[in-house]
Design a protein around this motif. Sequence first.
Motif, PDB file in Angstrom:
ATOM      1  N   ALA A  26     -10.957  19.564  17.021  1.00 19.70           N
ATOM      2  CA  ALA A  26     -11.451  19.432  15.646  1.00 19.70           C
ATOM      3  C   ALA A  26     -10.257  19.483  14.707  1.00 19.70           C
ATOM      4  CB  ALA A  26     -12.447  20.538  15.298  1.00 19.70           C
ATOM      5  N   GLU A  27     -10.356  18.702  13.609  1.00 17.49           N
ATOM      6  CA  GLU A  27      -9.272  18.657  12.627  1.00 17.49           C
ATOM      7  C   GLU A  27      -9.851  18.662  11.224  1.00 17.49           C
ATOM      8  OE1 GLU A  27      -5.742  15.937  13.977  1.00 17.49           O
ATOM      9  OE2 GLU A  27      -7.575  15.008  14.715  1.00 17.49           O
ATOM     10  N   GLY A  28      -9.065  19.175  10.277  1.00 18.98           N
ATOM     11  CA  GLY A  28      -9.446  19.097   8.871  1.00 18.98           C
ATOM     12  C   GLY A  28     -10.795  19.708   8.584  1.00 18.98           C
ATOM     13  N   ALA A  29     -11.645  18.942   7.895  1.00 17.34           N
ATOM     14  CA  ALA A  29     -12.955  19.446   7.488  1.00 17.34           C
ATOM     15  C   ALA A  29     -13.817  19.824   8.686  1.00 17.34           C
ATOM     16  CB  ALA A  29     -13.668  18.393   6.633  1.00 17.34           C
ATOM     17  N   SER A  30     -13.610  19.162   9.818  1.00 13.96           N
ATOM     18  CA  SER A  30     -14.427  19.449  11.006  1.00 13.96           C
ATOM     19  C   SER A  30     -14.206  20.857  11.538  1.00 13.96           C
ATOM     20  CB  SER A  30     -14.121  18.429  12.108  1.00 13.96           C
ATOM     21  OG  SER A  30     -14.453  17.120  11.694  1.00 13.96           O
TER      22      SER A  30
ATOM     23  N   LEU B 186       0.848  -1.182   0.000  1.00 14.21           N
ATOM     24  CA  LEU B 186       0.000   0.000   0.000  1.00 14.21           C
ATOM     25  C   LEU B 186       0.886   1.236   0.000  1.00 14.21           C
ATOM     26  CD1 LEU B 186      -2.646   1.626   0.350  1.00 14.21           C
ATOM     27  CD2 LEU B 186      -2.422   1.260   2.830  1.00 14.21           C
ATOM     28  N   VAL B 187       0.705   2.089  -0.995  1.00 13.33           N
ATOM     29  CA  VAL B 187       1.447   3.348  -1.082  1.00 13.33           C
ATOM     30  C   VAL B 187       0.496   4.494  -0.778  1.00 13.33           C
ATOM     31  CG1 VAL B 187       2.803   4.887  -2.539  1.00 13.33           C
ATOM     32  CG2 VAL B 187       3.027   2.408  -2.804  1.00 13.33           C
ATOM     33  N   LEU B 188       0.840   5.310   0.204  1.00 11.39           N
ATOM     34  CA  LEU B 188       0.056   6.492   0.564  1.00 11.39           C
ATOM     35  C   LEU B 188       0.842   7.743   0.198  1.00 11.39           C
ATOM     36  CD1 LEU B 188      -1.287   5.601   4.137  1.00 11.39           C
ATOM     37  CD2 LEU B 188      -2.608   5.679   2.029  1.00 11.39           C
ATOM     38  N   GLY B 189       0.247   8.618  -0.600  1.00 10.31           N
ATOM     39  CA  GLY B 189       0.848   9.905  -0.929  1.00 10.31           C
ATOM     40  C   GLY B 189       0.171  10.996  -0.127  1.00 10.31           C
ATOM     41  N   ILE B 190       0.928  11.691   0.717  1.00 14.53           N
ATOM     42  CA  ILE B 190       0.358  12.697   1.615  1.00 14.53           C
ATOM     43  C   ILE B 190       0.843  14.084   1.219  1.00 14.53           C
ATOM     44  CG2 ILE B 190       0.251  13.509   4.004  1.00 14.53           C
ATOM     45  CD1 ILE B 190       0.455  10.670   4.937  1.00 14.53           C
ATOM     46  N   ASP B 191      -0.108  14.938   0.920  1.00 15.26           N
ATOM     47  CA  ASP B 191       0.184  16.330   0.558  1.00 15.26           C
ATOM     48  C   ASP B 191      -0.400  17.229   1.640  1.00 15.26           C
ATOM     49  OD1 ASP B 191       0.451  18.862  -0.607  1.00 15.26           O
ATOM     50  OD2 ASP B 191      -1.372  18.616  -1.817  1.00 15.26           O
ATOM     51  N   ILE B 192       0.465  17.721   2.524  1.00 15.18           N
ATOM     52  CA  ILE B 192       0.036  18.687   3.537  1.00 15.18           C
ATOM     53  C   ILE B 192       0.344  20.072   2.985  1.00 15.18           C
ATOM     54  CG2 ILE B 192       0.339  19.539   5.885  1.00 15.18           C
ATOM     55  CD1 ILE B 192       0.992  16.776   6.787  1.00 15.18           C
ATOM     56  N   GLY B 193      -0.681  20.731   2.500  1.00 14.92           N
ATOM     57  CA  GLY B 193      -0.502  22.064   1.942  1.00 14.92           C
ATOM     58  C   GLY B 193      -0.637  23.128   3.008  1.00 14.92           C
ATOM     59  N   THR B 194      -0.319  24.340   2.651  1.00 20.53           N
ATOM     60  CA  THR B 194      -0.444  25.441   3.607  1.00 20.53           C
ATOM     61  C   THR B 194      -1.886  25.633   4.032  1.00 20.53           C
ATOM     62  OG1 THR B 194       1.467  26.563   2.625  1.00 20.53           O
ATOM     63  CG2 THR B 194      -0.005  27.900   3.982  1.00 20.53           C
ATOM     64  N   THR B 195      -2.805  25.556   3.077  1.00 20.61           N
ATOM     65  CA  THR B 195      -4.216  25.801   3.373  1.00 20.61           C
ATOM     66  C   THR B 195      -5.089  24.555   3.254  1.00 20.61           C
ATOM     67  OG1 THR B 195      -4.481  26.551   1.075  1.00 20.61           O
ATOM     68  CG2 THR B 195      -4.147  28.242   2.756  1.00 20.61           C
ATOM     69  N   PHE B 196      -4.754  23.648   2.319  1.00 21.96           N
ATOM     70  CA  PHE B 196      -5.538  22.433   2.122  1.00 21.96           C
ATOM     71  C   PHE B 196      -4.609  21.237   1.977  1.00 21.96           C
ATOM     72  CE2 PHE B 196      -8.472  25.740   0.786  1.00 21.96           C
ATOM     73  CZ  PHE B 196      -9.672  25.328   1.361  1.00 21.96           C
TER      74      PHE B 196
ATOM     75  N   PRO C 282      -9.291  21.303   4.778  1.00 19.31           N
ATOM     76  CA  PRO C 282      -8.461  22.371   5.335  1.00 19.31           C
ATOM     77  C   PRO C 282      -7.308  21.821   6.171  1.00 19.31           C
ATOM     78  CG  PRO C 282     -10.793  22.857   5.661  1.00 19.31           C
ATOM     79  CD  PRO C 282     -10.718  21.450   5.160  1.00 19.31           C
ATOM     80  N   THR C 283      -6.163  22.452   6.030  1.00 17.44           N
ATOM     81  CA  THR C 283      -5.011  22.114   6.870  1.00 17.44           C
ATOM     82  C   THR C 283      -5.135  22.935   8.146  1.00 17.44           C
ATOM     83  OG1 THR C 283      -3.694  21.806   4.858  1.00 17.44           O
ATOM     84  CG2 THR C 283      -2.494  21.953   6.940  1.00 17.44           C
ATOM     85  N   ALA C 284      -5.889  22.405   9.090  1.00 18.15           N
ATOM     86  CA  ALA C 284      -6.190  23.184  10.297  1.00 18.15           C
ATOM     87  C   ALA C 284      -6.550  22.248  11.442  1.00 18.15           C
ATOM     88  CB  ALA C 284      -7.344  24.151  10.029  1.00 18.15           C
ATOM     89  N   ILE C 285      -6.245  22.701  12.654  1.00 15.03           N
ATOM     90  CA  ILE C 285      -6.580  21.964  13.875  1.00 15.03           C
ATOM     91  C   ILE C 285      -7.053  22.964  14.929  1.00 15.03           C
ATOM     92  CG2 ILE C 285      -5.778  20.355  15.645  1.00 15.03           C
ATOM     93  CD1 ILE C 285      -3.464  19.574  13.890  1.00 15.03           C
TER      94      ILE C 285
END
Length: 582
Positions: free
Chosen positions: A72-76, A14-24, A59-62
């Motif tokens: 709350a994280e992300g979309a929440s 299983l390959v997971l590609g993770i893109d943590i952007g500044t805003t999304f 959203p890149t937010a917590i």
Amino acid sequence: MSATRQPHMGVRTLVLGIDIGTTFSGISYSILEPGQVPIIKSITRFPGQQEVGGDSKIPTAIYYDKAGIIRAEGASTALPTSVEQAGEEEWQYARWFKLHLRPPNTEGPEIPPLPHRMSVISVFSDFLRYLFDCAKTFIEETHPGGAALWRSMEDSRSIELVITHPNGWEGKQQNQLRDAAVVAGLSLITSDDAGHGRLRFVTEGEASLHFCIENGLMTEAIARGRGVVIVDAGGGTVDVSTYRLNRSLNESGKYEEIAPPQCLFQGSVFVTQRAYQWIEAHLAGSKFTEDVGNIAENFDTTGKLSFQGDEETVSVKFGRPGDNDPRLNIRSGMLKIPGAQVRAFFEPSISAIVAAVRDQCVSAHPIPVASVFLVGGFAANNWLFAQLQSRLEFLGVELARPDTHVNKAVADGAVSFCIDHHVSARVARFTYGVVCSQPYNPANFEHAARASKRYKGVTGLWMVPGAFDTLLKKGVQVHETTEFRSGYYRRDKDPGNLRRIEVEVLNYRGQAGDPRWVDAEQENYQIVCRVEADTRRLVKRRSDYYELQFDVVLSFGLTELKAQVAWKEQGVEKRGAAQIVY
């Protein structure tokens, strides 16, 4: 799916590609089954998403409470209930935290502070854990026998992660991301060599190239070997990279980077930041000063996206119908911003991208550049695209962007990087080298100018410190198998001082083509890392001192810097593991 992709020949992975952007942020994945052609998919369901169909970006937010507990994280974080509770209970909002990792002395917007008593590593680790858990839940719920599938991947240690980062990030930032993955407790990403081997990094520019290849965007001109510039325009950074297809490398062809990649801190948040500053100054001293943040936020989500040109006034709703002030262009609870002013918010970003593309074309010479592909979340902005299309036409290049899913290019490309590996050579962004001493020669004017700094070595010879020994020059194309090495020696009266070496690797960021002395432009030299190795077996006794002779061997052609120490034993080269410390 890539037309040239071959069936997977290894074990199930299983390959997971993770893109943590500044805003999304987003996650893509591929389950590599033996004998089957891999397919890349996106995680499209996250906790708290309000759209039934889901989205590939959140959203890149917590939100943390006062005790530092995640609420709350992300979309929440965008749910009205979360926003309301955050205000009532004074939760701490972590956003744009990616920019806290940027290299020192880098220009950028004013970054919101991290939550109280939290480090960037701890915030990153929390968000990585959240994304990893979202991927696990999605795969378990959407694949037949998903829970058993995931469990078997964990048990067989067959999960690989690829994390993307801006072009401008280097080994230190990669090391911090690796630390965050270890702290997050992600499956199989441990602090030992085996755990490190299951985590890989790729620049956002290279990941975007893989996305473009994956989606069949390569043109006939590119197929004939002309260059293509990839502009990944995101929330915080705009990553600009240039490649060409070199079919001479093998039958299927590989792409080579043909210009030093660039990283511009001119993403979409900069446009909003400039709008905020203007709104703040425009409303200063009025009764609407407390609304500045709300107006800027609404401009970010509405006005910035709909802007069409100078002749258009952008109306940003923020208040009640009774809120009016003609002097401030506020009518019925809306601030009307002149189109020319909105254009000014965009202009520095647009001008910087055009200049970067021009630089890429110059650096790529004599290989002509035919196309520019615009991807990333900011690429969806029609004003940005129209302006770039108009201005780049004068460079003789054609601008294009995918018609859909520009915001998932990096996550998809990260997975493609792992399974397709389209790029075989990269270009050095800086000149790299090591500081050493040279035997003093009074006839050498550079030595004579530094006579006051000379010192007497253990052999009795006078030495001049501060010489820069170049290992790799900026702009040199480096293949993955290429090594760069240089020989050094150390002498000491005490053999104990030679049992372990530490060699600092520096990069030079100035304009000189052949930098030779660190004191000439001290501000343009930065320590990249230290190479450490156990050298007890290499120490030799001389007449009245001890000597150590060795080569530092560096590999720059991969997405991570690798190092070794080499020496000779009875005429045969030996190599030892060297640790890179950031």
